[in-house]
Write a protein that holds these residues in place. Structure first.
Motif, PDB file in Angstrom:
ATOM      1  N   GLY A   3      -0.697 -10.195 -10.785  1.00  0.00           N
ATOM      2  CA  GLY A   3      -1.003  -8.920 -10.126  1.00  0.00           C
ATOM      3  C   GLY A   3      -1.972  -8.087 -11.297  1.00  0.00           C
ATOM      4  N   LYS A   4      -2.435  -6.934 -11.158  1.00  0.00           N
ATOM      5  CA  LYS A   4      -3.116  -6.537 -12.237  1.00  0.00           C
ATOM      6  C   LYS A   4      -2.771  -4.835 -11.986  1.00  0.00           C
ATOM      7  N   PHE A  17      -3.787   5.275 -11.970  1.00  0.00           N
ATOM      8  CA  PHE A  17      -3.725   3.621 -12.005  1.00  0.00           C
ATOM      9  C   PHE A  17      -3.095   3.151 -10.853  1.00  0.00           C
ATOM     10  N   ARG A  18      -3.262   2.105 -10.343  1.00  0.00           N
ATOM     11  CA  ARG A  18      -2.528   1.544  -9.024  1.00  0.00           C
ATOM     12  C   ARG A  18      -2.331   0.039  -9.657  1.00  0.00           C
ATOM     13  N   LEU A  19      -1.011  -0.360  -9.097  1.00  0.00           N
ATOM     14  CA  LEU A  19      -0.687  -1.657  -9.365  1.00  0.00           C
ATOM     15  C   LEU A  19      -1.061  -2.551  -8.256  1.00  0.00           C
ATOM     16  N   ASN A  23      -2.266 -10.699  -4.367  1.00  0.00           N
ATOM     17  CA  ASN A  23      -3.067 -10.697  -3.069  1.00  0.00           C
ATOM     18  C   ASN A  23      -3.920  -9.790  -2.796  1.00  0.00           C
ATOM     19  N   GLY A  24      -3.996  -8.913  -3.495  1.00  0.00           N
ATOM     20  CA  GLY A  24      -4.757  -7.620  -3.853  1.00  0.00           C
ATOM     21  C   GLY A  24      -4.231  -6.633  -3.162  1.00  0.00           C
ATOM     22  N   GLY A  42       0.778   5.546 -19.398  1.00  0.00           N
ATOM     23  CA  GLY A  42       1.615   5.344 -18.022  1.00  0.00           C
ATOM     24  C   GLY A  42       1.830   3.896 -17.821  1.00  0.00           C
ATOM     25  N   ILE A  43       0.659   3.195 -17.957  1.00  0.00           N
ATOM     26  CA  ILE A  43       0.679   1.836 -17.720  1.00  0.00           C
ATOM     27  C   ILE A  43       1.668   0.937 -18.347  1.00  0.00           C
TER      28      ILE A  43
END
Length: 58
Positions: A3-4, A17-19, A23-24, A42-43
């Motif tokens: 994940g990223k 930001f989004r996690l 698999n995207g 926050g990350i």
């Protein structure tokens, strides 16, 4: 693939930001932050505080 976190500026000029899973698929989205540094904090907070977070039904 792991994940990223994706850090981006939204249409209103705020930072978010989004996690994403390996698999995207988006699995979490942040609130809006007024600065990039705050969004990065926050990350870091999610990385630090979530590994052992309990699941609570409400």
């Amino acid at each position: 693939m792991a994940g990223k976190f994706e850090l981006y500026e939204d249409k209103g000029g705020q930072y978010r930001f989004r996690l994403k899973a390996g698999n995207g698929e988006v699995i979490a989205v942040s609130e809006a932050y007024s600065s990039k540094a705050s969004a990065k904090n926050g990350i870091d907070s999610v990385k630090t505080n979530a590994p052992d977070a309990p699941v609570v039904e409400v």
